[in-house]
Motif scaffolding. Structure first.
Motif, PDB file in Angstrom:
ATOM      1  N   ASN A 170       0.817  -1.216   0.000  1.00 52.91           N
ATOM      2  CA  ASN A 170       0.000   0.000   0.000  1.00 52.91           C
ATOM      3  C   ASN A 170       0.848   1.263   0.000  1.00 52.91           C
ATOM      4  O   ASN A 170       0.330   2.353   0.240  1.00 52.91           O
ATOM      5  CB  ASN A 170      -0.934   0.002   1.220  1.00 52.91           C
ATOM      6  N   GLU A 328      -4.549  -1.178  -8.485  1.00 47.86           N
ATOM      7  CA  GLU A 328      -4.916  -2.321  -7.652  1.00 47.86           C
ATOM      8  C   GLU A 328      -4.499  -3.584  -8.396  1.00 47.86           C
ATOM      9  O   GLU A 328      -4.892  -3.784  -9.545  1.00 47.86           O
ATOM     10  CB  GLU A 328      -6.416  -2.337  -7.390  1.00 47.86           C
ATOM     11  N   GLN A 337      -3.145  -5.613  -3.598  1.00 47.73           N
ATOM     12  CA  GLN A 337      -2.463  -4.418  -3.133  1.00 47.73           C
ATOM     13  C   GLN A 337      -3.072  -3.176  -3.781  1.00 47.73           C
ATOM     14  O   GLN A 337      -3.681  -3.256  -4.853  1.00 47.73           O
ATOM     15  CB  GLN A 337      -0.965  -4.496  -3.466  1.00 47.73           C
ATOM     16  N   ARG A 338      -2.937  -2.040  -3.099  1.00 47.81           N
ATOM     17  CA  ARG A 338      -3.455  -0.763  -3.594  1.00 47.81           C
ATOM     18  C   ARG A 338      -2.326   0.259  -3.523  1.00 47.81           C
ATOM     19  O   ARG A 338      -1.878   0.608  -2.431  1.00 47.81           O
ATOM     20  CB  ARG A 338      -4.645  -0.281  -2.750  1.00 47.81           C
TER      21      ARG A 338
END
Length: 344
Positions: A170, A328, A337-338
């Motif tokens: 992130n 993403e 995940q972002r």
């Protein structure tokens, strides 16, 4: 022009994880040093909780993974113990309390290039006069005819990527205004669990500690050096800047992935689907990639192999990463995940 072909295996969607067992994460809170933990979907508990049972290196993800061969059997036993889930929830903390870091800390990172059939076919069709041009059919035929000879007589094309590239799932991705062709590549990351030299493809899977999501960020305009065109590819400039390999959110131990070739990979840019593929589209399997690498170098515990990316790159869409974008990326069963792109 469709990418479907008898020469390209059908994509499948079979799930490879049948039960949600605790996964390995690397976290911190209140600016403390990151530490490895076991996590459910909602909570996490430091591995140090189980250190009295004999787990080694529980205070550092790098040390823990380098001791994987000694830790694996006990960690598997702990993960399958019904009391572990209760301990994580009762004695741990909510995941929202932690900052997530990359679940790996490799000394070496290897990236397999051009390993998905549909991605190569997409690139071939995009070249020249484009997918609808008169030359597209010939390019398609040449590419399809080259795949099986490459499989039988060739070897994976693998480059090195700096370990400093690894970042959290992130973390923000800084993009300076002069980087106009920064591209995405969602991939299955394979974490090595023991020292490996000259292993066969069949035995290679026994050397894997686990799997994670990675996004191999690549600067397309620097893949080939304009000042030395005869030299070839430049993976230092095109792949190896800090933060250009978001990894995680967690590592799923190999024993909880029945068949990695059935994993589905996907990537969205600002909510729009860009990549969607399945690992059975690989030209060289994960075992074959490990076998090839082990024939020319020694793999060590904690090393990370990025195993190739499916079709749908920014170079296909003519759309590259820029500040303000939200990327993403995920793999079925391995989490997602972002990453927010910001102006450097």
């Amino acid at each position: 022009m469709s990418l479907d072909s008898q020469e390209i295996p059908a994509l499948v969607t079979t799930r490879t994880t049948t039960v949600m067992l605790p996964v390995l994460i690397n976290v911190s809170f209140a600016h403390c040093t990151p530490f490895p933990a076991l996590s459910t979907e909602t909570h996490a508990l430091a591995l140090a909780y189980w250190a009295p049972l004999g787990l080694r290196g529980t205070g550092c993800i790098e040390t823990f993974l380098r001791e994987w061969d000694a830790n694996a059997a006990l960690l598997k036993q702990i993960s399958h113990d019904a009391a572990t889930f209760d301990a994580i929830v009762e004695d741990g903390m909510p995941l929202s309390s932690f900052r997530m870091h990359a679940p790996v800390a490799p000394r070496q990172v290897y990236c397999t290039i051009g390993n998905y059939r549909r991605q190569l076919l997409e690139a071939a069709l995009d070249a020249g006069d484009g997918p609808d041009g008169p030359g597209a059919s010939a390019r398609r035929a040449v590419l399809l005819d080259s795949i099986e000879p490459r499989r039988s007589d060739g070897a994976p094309y693998i480059c090195l990527k700096g370990a400093v590239c690894v970042s959290g799932p992130n973390d923000r991705l800084s993009i300076s205004r002069d980087l106009t062709t920064l591209d995405w590549e969602v991939e299955i990351g394979v974490v090595i669990g023991r020292s490996v030299a000259h292993v066969s493809a069949e035995d290679a899977l026994h050397c894997i500690a686990g799997y994670c999501v990675v996004n191999d960020i690549t600067l397309r305009e620097r893949v080939f050096r304009q000042d030395v065109p005869a030299v070839g590819t430049d993976w230092l400039q095109s792949k190896s800047r800090p933060g250009w390999l978001p990894a995680g959110p967690w590592m799923v131990p190999a024993w909880n992935v029945a068949d990695a070739s059935q994993l589905r990979l996907w990537l969205r840019l600002n909510g729009s689907a860009m990549q969607d593929g399945v690992a059975n589209d690989m030209i060289f399997s994960i075992g074959e990639q490990i076998a090839y690498l082990s024939s020319v170098t020694r793999l060590e515990p904690g090393d990370l192999i990025c195993t190739g990316t499916p079709a749908g790159l920014g170079s296909h869409y003519g759309r590259y990463l820029r500040p303000g974008d939200l990327v993403e990326a995920g793999v079925e069963g391995l989490g997602s995940q972002r990453v927010l792109c910001v102006d450097e």
